[in-house]
Design a protein around this motif. Structure first.
Motif, PDB file in Angstrom:
ATOM      1  N   CYS A   8       0.882  -1.082   0.048  1.00  0.00           N
ATOM      2  CA  CYS A   8      -0.001   0.016   0.103  1.00  0.00           C
ATOM      3  C   CYS A   8       0.846   1.275   0.015  1.00  0.00           C
ATOM      4  O   CYS A   8       0.270   2.287  -0.506  1.00  0.00           O
ATOM      5  CB  CYS A   8      -0.905  -0.101   1.418  1.00  0.00           C
ATOM      6  SG  CYS A   8      -1.986   1.488   1.209  1.00  0.00           S
ATOM      7  N   LYS A  12      -1.843   3.795  -2.182  1.00  0.00           N
ATOM      8  CA  LYS A  12      -3.018   4.166  -1.431  1.00  0.00           C
ATOM      9  C   LYS A  12      -4.384   4.118  -2.375  1.00  0.00           C
ATOM     10  O   LYS A  12      -4.899   5.268  -2.714  1.00  0.00           O
ATOM     11  CB  LYS A  12      -2.870   5.506  -0.933  1.00  0.00           C
ATOM     12  CG  LYS A  12      -3.496   5.652   0.479  1.00  0.00           C
ATOM     13  CD  LYS A  12      -3.089   6.872   1.253  1.00  0.00           C
ATOM     14  CE  LYS A  12      -3.304   8.334   0.720  1.00  0.00           C
ATOM     15  NZ  LYS A  12      -3.313   9.292   1.831  1.00  0.00           N
ATOM     16  N   TYR A  13      -4.550   3.109  -2.948  1.00  0.00           N
ATOM     17  CA  TYR A  13      -5.597   3.138  -4.001  1.00  0.00           C
ATOM     18  C   TYR A  13      -6.957   3.454  -3.344  1.00  0.00           C
ATOM     19  O   TYR A  13      -7.987   3.837  -3.998  1.00  0.00           O
ATOM     20  CB  TYR A  13      -5.637   1.795  -4.544  1.00  0.00           C
ATOM     21  CG  TYR A  13      -4.291   1.551  -5.993  1.00  0.00           C
ATOM     22  CD1 TYR A  13      -4.522   2.246  -6.861  1.00  0.00           C
ATOM     23  CD2 TYR A  13      -3.287   0.949  -5.355  1.00  0.00           C
ATOM     24  CE1 TYR A  13      -3.446   2.331  -7.863  1.00  0.00           C
ATOM     25  CE2 TYR A  13      -2.327   0.699  -6.123  1.00  0.00           C
ATOM     26  CZ  TYR A  13      -2.311   1.236  -7.725  1.00  0.00           C
ATOM     27  OH  TYR A  13      -1.368   1.356  -8.345  1.00  0.00           O
ATOM     28  N   THR A  14      -7.136   2.820  -2.213  1.00  0.00           N
ATOM     29  CA  THR A  14      -8.332   3.259  -1.407  1.00  0.00           C
ATOM     30  C   THR A  14      -9.729   2.528  -1.890  1.00  0.00           C
ATOM     31  O   THR A  14     -10.810   2.859  -1.448  1.00  0.00           O
ATOM     32  CB  THR A  14      -8.874   4.754  -1.259  1.00  0.00           C
ATOM     33  OG1 THR A  14      -9.242   5.338  -2.569  1.00  0.00           O
ATOM     34  CG2 THR A  14      -7.481   5.439  -0.936  1.00  0.00           C
ATOM     35  N   ASP A  15      -9.435   1.522  -2.869  1.00  0.00           N
ATOM     36  CA  ASP A  15     -10.695   0.608  -3.112  1.00  0.00           C
ATOM     37  C   ASP A  15     -11.216   0.093  -1.991  1.00  0.00           C
ATOM     38  O   ASP A  15     -12.588  -0.152  -1.950  1.00  0.00           O
ATOM     39  CB  ASP A  15     -10.301  -0.093  -4.271  1.00  0.00           C
ATOM     40  CG  ASP A  15      -9.597   0.407  -5.556  1.00  0.00           C
ATOM     41  OD1 ASP A  15     -10.565   0.202  -6.573  1.00  0.00           O
ATOM     42  OD2 ASP A  15      -8.835   0.782  -5.201  1.00  0.00           O
ATOM     43  N   CYS A  16     -10.324  -0.493  -1.023  1.00  0.00           N
ATOM     44  CA  CYS A  16     -10.423  -0.954   0.312  1.00  0.00           C
ATOM     45  C   CYS A  16     -11.470  -0.392   0.909  1.00  0.00           C
ATOM     46  O   CYS A  16     -12.474  -0.989   1.718  1.00  0.00           O
ATOM     47  CB  CYS A  16      -9.269  -1.375   0.933  1.00  0.00           C
ATOM     48  SG  CYS A  16      -8.261   0.052   1.305  1.00  0.00           S
ATOM     49  N   LEU A  32      -2.659   3.481   4.377  1.00  0.00           N
ATOM     50  CA  LEU A  32      -3.692   3.236   5.167  1.00  0.00           C
ATOM     51  C   LEU A  32      -3.521   1.871   5.965  1.00  0.00           C
ATOM     52  O   LEU A  32      -2.711   1.086   5.929  1.00  0.00           O
ATOM     53  CB  LEU A  32      -4.764   2.582   4.326  1.00  0.00           C
ATOM     54  CG  LEU A  32      -5.959   3.780   3.854  1.00  0.00           C
ATOM     55  CD1 LEU A  32      -5.272   5.174   3.173  1.00  0.00           C
ATOM     56  CD2 LEU A  32      -7.074   3.259   3.188  1.00  0.00           C
ATOM     57  N   CYS A  49      -8.214  -4.624  -3.111  1.00  0.00           N
ATOM     58  CA  CYS A  49      -6.852  -4.092  -3.312  1.00  0.00           C
ATOM     59  C   CYS A  49      -6.172  -4.374  -4.445  1.00  0.00           C
ATOM     60  O   CYS A  49      -6.063  -5.706  -4.552  1.00  0.00           O
ATOM     61  CB  CYS A  49      -5.950  -4.273  -1.948  1.00  0.00           C
ATOM     62  SG  CYS A  49      -4.416  -3.399  -2.127  1.00  0.00           S
ATOM     63  N   PRO A  50      -5.870  -3.513  -5.501  1.00  0.00           N
ATOM     64  CA  PRO A  50      -5.291  -3.984  -6.479  1.00  0.00           C
ATOM     65  C   PRO A  50      -4.019  -4.483  -6.379  1.00  0.00           C
ATOM     66  O   PRO A  50      -3.318  -5.186  -7.390  1.00  0.00           O
ATOM     67  CB  PRO A  50      -5.132  -2.699  -7.559  1.00  0.00           C
ATOM     68  CG  PRO A  50      -5.949  -1.437  -6.927  1.00  0.00           C
ATOM     69  CD  PRO A  50      -6.123  -2.233  -5.332  1.00  0.00           C
ATOM     70  N   VAL A  51      -3.109  -3.928  -5.224  1.00  0.00           N
ATOM     71  CA  VAL A  51      -1.638  -4.708  -5.222  1.00  0.00           C
ATOM     72  C   VAL A  51      -1.891  -5.672  -4.128  1.00  0.00           C
ATOM     73  O   VAL A  51      -0.651  -5.927  -3.855  1.00  0.00           O
ATOM     74  CB  VAL A  51      -0.859  -3.397  -4.907  1.00  0.00           C
ATOM     75  CG1 VAL A  51      -0.632  -2.757  -5.846  1.00  0.00           C
ATOM     76  CG2 VAL A  51      -1.334  -2.646  -3.703  1.00  0.00           C
ATOM     77  N   ILE A  54      -3.546  -6.433   1.423  1.00  0.00           N
ATOM     78  CA  ILE A  54      -4.371  -6.732   2.799  1.00  0.00           C
ATOM     79  C   ILE A  54      -4.318  -8.160   2.998  1.00  0.00           C
ATOM     80  O   ILE A  54      -4.737  -9.009   2.035  1.00  0.00           O
ATOM     81  CB  ILE A  54      -5.960  -6.221   2.574  1.00  0.00           C
ATOM     82  CG1 ILE A  54      -5.776  -4.735   2.399  1.00  0.00           C
ATOM     83  CG2 ILE A  54      -6.740  -6.215   3.933  1.00  0.00           C
ATOM     84  CD1 ILE A  54      -7.118  -4.032   2.073  1.00  0.00           C
TER      85      ILE A  54
HETATM   86 FE1  F3S Z   1      -3.793   0.577   0.238  1.00  0.00          FE
HETATM   87 FE2  F3S Z   1      -4.775  -1.288  -1.247  1.00  0.00          FE
HETATM   88 FE3  F3S Z   1      -6.530   0.028   0.344  1.00  0.00          FE
HETATM   89  S1  F3S Z   1      -3.174   0.219  -1.851  1.00  0.00           S
HETATM   90  S2  F3S Z   1      -5.483   2.123   0.085  1.00  0.00           S
HETATM   91  S3  F3S Z   1      -4.792  -1.241   0.818  1.00  0.00           S
HETATM   92  S4  F3S Z   1      -6.777  -0.584  -1.859  1.00  0.00           S
END
Ligand code: F3S
Length: 108
Positions: A8, A12-16, A32, A49-51, A54
């Motif tokens: 992350c 910080k894609y924030t899809d989560c 996050l 989460c695209p990466v 989590i």
């Molecule tokens: Fe981070 Fe993944 Fe959420 S990159 S902000 S844990 S969607």
């Protein structure tokens, strides 16, 4: 509980945050975290989460172990605020998504 790990950082894609039924994500400058006392182990955020940042605290690798404590301490840091709405990822997310060893870059 589930924890946010190194992937992350600087992305910080924030899809989560959009799927969390407990709104238990907290936001810092480039990372996050999940509040461990609020997470109900539903696991819905994991696939968002695209990466793949989590993971369950039961499944962390030895390198990821430090993030278990970081999720607790940073979610209780008054400077970190609850986030429940998605926002744009950080500017250089595409580059940082491919990088490892990002712990030193974590801003608290
Ligand atoms: Fe981070 Fe993944 Fe959420 S990159 S902000 S844990 S969607």
């Amino acid at each position: 509980t589930y924890v946010v790990t190194e992937a992350c950082i600087q992305c910080k894609y924030t899809d989560c945050v959009t799927v969390c039924p407990m709104d238990c994500f907290f936001e810092g400058p480039n990372f996050l975290v999940i509040h461990p006392d609020e997470c109900i182990d539903c696991s819905i955020c994991v696939a968002e989460c695209p990466v793949g940042a989590i993971v369950s605290d039961q499944d962390v690798t030895s390198e990821q172990q430090v993030y278990v404590e970081l999720n607790r301490t940073l979610s209780e840091n008054p400077a970190w605020t609850r986030i429940s709405q998605q926002k744009a990822p950080l500017p250089d997310h595409e580059y940082w998504a491919t990088q490892t060893d990002k712990l030193a870059l974590l801003q608290k």
